[in-house]
Write an enzyme that holds these catalytic residues in place. Sequence first.
Site, mmCIF file in Angstrom:
data_model
loop_
_atom_site.group_PDB
_atom_site.id
_atom_site.type_symbol
_atom_site.label_atom_id
_atom_site.label_comp_id
_atom_site.label_asym_id
_atom_site.label_seq_id
_atom_site.Cartn_x
_atom_site.Cartn_y
_atom_site.Cartn_z
ATOM 1 N N ASP A 134 -137.050 -77.992 -9.702
ATOM 2 C CA ASP A 134 -136.199 -76.974 -10.339
ATOM 3 C C ASP A 134 -136.900 -75.659 -10.710
ATOM 4 O OD1 ASP A 134 -134.288 -78.878 -10.089
ATOM 5 O OD2 ASP A 134 -133.841 -79.082 -12.219
ATOM 6 N N ARG A 161 -125.397 -71.275 8.863
ATOM 7 C CA ARG A 161 -125.117 -69.890 9.287
ATOM 8 C C ARG A 161 -124.604 -69.891 10.736
ATOM 9 N NH1 ARG A 161 -124.154 -64.980 7.066
ATOM 10 N NH2 ARG A 161 -126.080 -64.816 5.887
ATOM 11 N N LYS A 221 -118.138 -61.106 9.383
ATOM 12 C CA LYS A 221 -117.197 -62.160 9.766
ATOM 13 C C LYS A 221 -117.501 -63.469 9.047
ATOM 14 C CE LYS A 221 -115.171 -60.247 13.693
ATOM 15 N NZ LYS A 221 -114.949 -59.003 12.972
HETATM 16 O O1 F6P Z 1 -134.533 -82.561 -12.682
HETATM 17 C C1 F6P Z 1 -134.523 -82.354 -11.319
HETATM 18 C C2 F6P Z 1 -133.176 -82.578 -10.722
HETATM 19 O O2 F6P Z 1 -133.429 -82.413 -9.370
HETATM 20 C C3 F6P Z 1 -132.042 -81.644 -11.202
HETATM 21 O O3 F6P Z 1 -131.964 -80.433 -10.534
HETATM 22 C C4 F6P Z 1 -130.827 -82.501 -10.976
HETATM 23 O O4 F6P Z 1 -129.776 -82.115 -11.820
HETATM 24 C C5 F6P Z 1 -131.319 -83.851 -11.303
HETATM 25 O O5 F6P Z 1 -132.677 -83.879 -10.942
HETATM 26 C C6 F6P Z 1 -130.559 -84.982 -10.649
HETATM 27 O O6 F6P Z 1 -131.084 -86.169 -11.107
HETATM 28 P P1 F6P Z 1 -130.622 -87.635 -10.690
HETATM 29 O O7 F6P Z 1 -131.426 -87.993 -9.498
HETATM 30 O O8 F6P Z 1 -130.977 -88.470 -11.864
HETATM 31 O O9 F6P Z 1 -129.171 -87.558 -10.393
#
Ligand code: F6P
Length: 329
Positions: A134, A161, A221
Amino acid sequence: MRIGVLCSGGDAPGMNPCLRSIVRTACTLGDEVYGVQHGYEGILNEEFYPGENGTPVMGLRSVSGLSKIGGTILHSSRSKRFQTPEGVKQAAKILKKYGFDALIPIGGNGTLSGAIDLCKEWDGQIVGLPGTIDNDLTGSDFTIGFATAVDTAVECVDKLRDTAGSHDLMFFVEVMGRHCGDIALATAIASGAEIAFIPEAEEPIDRIVKKLTKIKATGKKSVLAIVAEGDEHGGAFAIQKMLKDAGNPFDSRAVVLGHVLRGGSPVAADRILAAELGNYAVSALIQGENGKMAGKIGGELTLTPLEECVKEHRRVSGDMLRLLQIVAS
Ligand code: F6P
């Protein structure tokens, strides 16, 4: 020194090369590493990665070949038990029982918050590492896994794309990022997408429809919009519907990339960052550091108090937002 390593929360490409660097650094300096399996839950279950000669001690060869391997060989978890005060106390007791002097938790915001709680109950040292796709942590310009996730997203968007161009379509492509739009913004810039929907920049639906109508009038487009999971409109499918109802001039489709972004072999940038930070974390522990996260800011290896790292989510850079607006015009 006996150092425990664990990966907690969502896995990130680069966690394995990071473990490799930690083990090799510790072995070189004459210290010992135990791999804890399944994150904090693994402390509570006394679950250690099988090391050398029937012991949990990880030797030089137990991390061979890990540079290019995605996921985490230690396994991860989001431990509910560890989120209780009793769980944290129990974990501290177990770490003491096994004679741990230090712990390196690798993960994101939840992992480092857990480390703060553990610091209050345990007299060992903790230096955490930023391992999450993240890129939402204060205390490091980049987190381990972010570069690979963006690369994977760009590869997918490039393919979309092609089909968007063939069918005169708009695509809403959702990428992970619960609190931070960095994956979405970087993906949008790198893939040449027209729009990014991110939690840090709110835009009313009617203004977006006006923008799309203008884009159509210029002769475009097909359109690509990258949506951060945490955007206030509620994800790719929700935005697609809202815009359709508000008069989106483009026929559209929505795609959620989700967990695809967490997988795959780490790209070189993540492998190098993982190697540097793993090595730095071990050195910091040996120098007596505690309650910090090792990161890299402006090219310099840094230690930031854990509390500061989790206090608020890192915000995307305003310069990058302006850059997208210019290059997508
Ligand atoms: O914390 C990292 C992350 O990749 C977030 O972006 C995401 O919301 C979350 O993990 C999803 O986690 P899980 O695998 O527990 O659904």
